[in-house]
Write a protein that holds these residues in place. Structure first.
Motif, mmCIF file in Angstrom:
data_model
loop_
_atom_site.group_PDB
_atom_site.id
_atom_site.type_symbol
_atom_site.label_atom_id
_atom_site.label_comp_id
_atom_site.label_asym_id
_atom_site.label_seq_id
_atom_site.Cartn_x
_atom_site.Cartn_y
_atom_site.Cartn_z
ATOM 1 N N VAL A 91 0.855 -1.182 0.000
ATOM 2 C CA VAL A 91 0.000 0.000 0.000
ATOM 3 C C VAL A 91 0.893 1.234 0.000
ATOM 4 O O VAL A 91 1.570 1.533 0.990
ATOM 5 C CB VAL A 91 -0.941 0.015 1.217
ATOM 6 N N GLU A 92 0.911 1.947 -1.110
ATOM 7 C CA GLU A 92 1.728 3.161 -1.224
ATOM 8 C C GLU A 92 0.936 4.360 -0.736
ATOM 9 O O GLU A 92 -0.273 4.458 -0.928
ATOM 10 C CB GLU A 92 2.133 3.375 -2.680
ATOM 11 N N GLY A 93 1.623 5.296 -0.064
ATOM 12 C CA GLY A 93 1.000 6.537 0.349
ATOM 13 C C GLY A 93 0.168 6.461 1.605
ATOM 14 O O GLY A 93 -0.569 7.402 1.918
ATOM 15 N N ALA A 94 0.255 5.361 2.350
ATOM 16 C CA ALA A 94 -0.443 5.283 3.637
ATOM 17 C C ALA A 94 0.336 6.083 4.674
ATOM 18 O O ALA A 94 1.560 6.120 4.664
ATOM 19 C CB ALA A 94 -0.581 3.835 4.086
ATOM 20 N N ARG A 95 -0.381 6.712 5.562
ATOM 21 C CA ARG A 95 0.255 7.432 6.674
ATOM 22 C C ARG A 95 0.392 6.486 7.855
ATOM 23 O O ARG A 95 -0.579 5.831 8.252
ATOM 24 C CB ARG A 95 -0.586 8.644 7.074
ATOM 25 N N VAL A 96 1.588 6.415 8.425
ATOM 26 C CA VAL A 96 1.840 5.572 9.592
ATOM 27 C C VAL A 96 2.329 6.453 10.733
ATOM 28 O O VAL A 96 3.346 7.145 10.602
ATOM 29 C CB VAL A 96 2.878 4.474 9.292
ATOM 30 N N ASP A 132 6.261 4.081 1.057
ATOM 31 C CA ASP A 132 6.784 4.233 -0.295
ATOM 32 C C ASP A 132 6.114 3.228 -1.240
ATOM 33 O O ASP A 132 5.118 2.583 -0.883
ATOM 34 C CB ASP A 132 8.307 4.098 -0.293
ATOM 35 N N ALA A 133 6.661 3.077 -2.437
ATOM 36 C CA ALA A 133 6.052 2.196 -3.435
ATOM 37 C C ALA A 133 6.014 0.741 -2.986
ATOM 38 O O ALA A 133 5.180 -0.040 -3.457
ATOM 39 C CB ALA A 133 6.799 2.315 -4.757
ATOM 40 N N ARG A 134 6.893 0.354 -2.064
ATOM 41 C CA ARG A 134 6.899 -1.008 -1.526
ATOM 42 C C ARG A 134 6.043 -1.131 -0.276
ATOM 43 O O ARG A 134 5.992 -2.174 0.355
ATOM 44 C CB ARG A 134 8.331 -1.452 -1.207
ATOM 45 N N LYS A 157 -0.587 3.629 14.254
ATOM 46 C CA LYS A 157 -1.843 3.803 13.530
ATOM 47 C C LYS A 157 -1.531 3.854 12.042
ATOM 48 O O LYS A 157 -0.504 4.420 11.643
ATOM 49 C CB LYS A 157 -2.541 5.110 13.924
ATOM 50 N N VAL A 158 -2.405 3.284 11.234
ATOM 51 C CA VAL A 158 -2.303 3.374 9.781
ATOM 52 C C VAL A 158 -3.527 4.124 9.268
ATOM 53 O O VAL A 158 -4.661 3.770 9.611
ATOM 54 C CB VAL A 158 -2.227 1.982 9.127
ATOM 55 N N PHE A 159 -3.278 5.164 8.458
ATOM 56 C CA PHE A 159 -4.349 5.987 7.902
ATOM 57 C C PHE A 159 -4.376 5.854 6.378
ATOM 58 O O PHE A 159 -3.330 5.862 5.730
ATOM 59 C CB PHE A 159 -4.117 7.471 8.213
ATOM 60 N N LEU A 160 -5.578 5.798 5.810
ATOM 61 C CA LEU A 160 -5.790 5.917 4.362
ATOM 62 C C LEU A 160 -6.853 6.984 4.130
ATOM 63 O O LEU A 160 -7.918 6.938 4.753
ATOM 64 C CB LEU A 160 -6.271 4.596 3.760
ATOM 65 N N ILE A 230 -3.576 -4.800 6.240
ATOM 66 C CA ILE A 230 -4.751 -3.957 6.492
ATOM 67 C C ILE A 230 -5.887 -4.334 5.557
ATOM 68 O O ILE A 230 -5.689 -4.906 4.492
ATOM 69 C CB ILE A 230 -4.438 -2.456 6.327
ATOM 70 N N ASN A 231 -7.076 -3.996 5.984
ATOM 71 C CA ASN A 231 -8.263 -4.022 5.135
ATOM 72 C C ASN A 231 -8.536 -2.573 4.750
ATOM 73 O O ASN A 231 -8.931 -1.773 5.598
ATOM 74 C CB ASN A 231 -9.451 -4.608 5.902
#
Length: 277
Positions: A91-96, A132-134, A157-160, A230-231
């Motif tokens: 998942v690219e671009g997720a905020r952690v 990142d892309a990975r 926390k992981v944000f999308l 993640i879902n």
């Protein structure tokens, strides 16, 4: 996209590992190799990570930074987290967001632990990175300490799309923690013995074996890695707050120095046991 066969083979390799039962064993070589070939940091993958309590110490200071150490003393550690979906797609671009206590068990930004120390306005050991892309984020920090009622852990926390999809915690091998807390300053300067291990921490039990970081010793720091499943359609829900005793030492010197400033992956991460060559 990975095939169902790839996924089943990887899960089978993980399930056969002593790491599952103890949280301190090494992943089988075949599972590590397969995870690496699939572009993954560790074999604890292809599963949606278990949500556990946020706890009372989360704040959002908007600190987008890789190095969260600030002035905190402790054993340097590079923490890499790789966010993937259940089919192992990065998942690219997720905020952690991550946050954890220092070597003395204190969190920044709060009047901690019953007034034992006021760290209001401070921001140590807190930070945010984008994947990142990975699907990888990298934080430079220190090995976390402990406080009463909890085993050693890091919150995240992981944000999308500005929605929190997962709130959980990362756990560490008891053998390594116990060695550091008994023998290495400033961890051993507390005048107290920790009262909770992985096996007696209800939140660690709830999180399960997939929440244990794979740890590798480097010359100057520890490498800790975790694949977080993640879902993307999920919405995080905070799930309450618990805490509990045991024991057990180990041997082996801690590393010295600082982690590298780069954001590159160290490849797959094997679990380090203190005293093992």
């Amino acid at each position: 996209m990975r095939s169902t066969l790839d996924r089943r083979a990887l899960l089978a390799g993980f399930a056969a590992s002593p790491f599952v039962a103890t949280g301190i064993g090494a992943f089988p070589t075949a599972a590590r190799a397969q995870a690496s070939a699939m572009g993954l940091l560790t074999p604890n993958v292809c599963m949606v990570s278990t949500e556990v309590t946020e706890g009372p110490y989360y704040i959002d200071p908007d600190l987008v930074r890789a190095d969260i150490t600030e002035d905190r003393e402790g054993i340097p550690m590079r923490l890499q987290m790789q966010v993937v979906t259940a089919d192992c797609t990065p998942v690219e671009g997720a905020r952690v967001d991550v946050w954890h206590c220092d070597a003395r068990g204190l969190y920044s930004g709060v009047n901690s632990l019953g007034g034992s120390a006021d760290t209001s306005g401070q921001t140590f050991l807190r930070g945010t990175q984008m994947t990142d892309a990975r699907g990888i984020t990298t934080f430079q920090t220190i090995y976390p300490g402990w406080y009463r009622g909890r085993t050693t852990h890091i919150h995240y926390k992981v944000f999308l799309d500005e929605t929190t999809v997962l709130t959980s915690q990362i756990f560490f091998p008891d053998t390594l923690s116990e060695y550091l807390f008994r023998n290495v300053a400033p961890y051993n300067e507390r005048g107290a013995t920790r009262d909770t291990m992985n096996g007696t921490d209800s939140i660690a039990e709830q999180a399960g074996e997939g929440a244990f970081a794979a740890i590798r010793e480097q010359k100057a720091y520890y490498d800790a890695a975790l694949v977080v499943g993640i879902n993307p359609q999920a919405v995080s829900e905070d799930v309450g707050m618990p805490g509990g005793p045991a024991g057990g030492p180990a041997g082996g010197p801690p590393p010295e120095g600082q982690p590298p400033a780069d954001q590159s992956s160290g490849g797959n991460a094997a679990v380090y046991l203190p005293g093992a060559s």
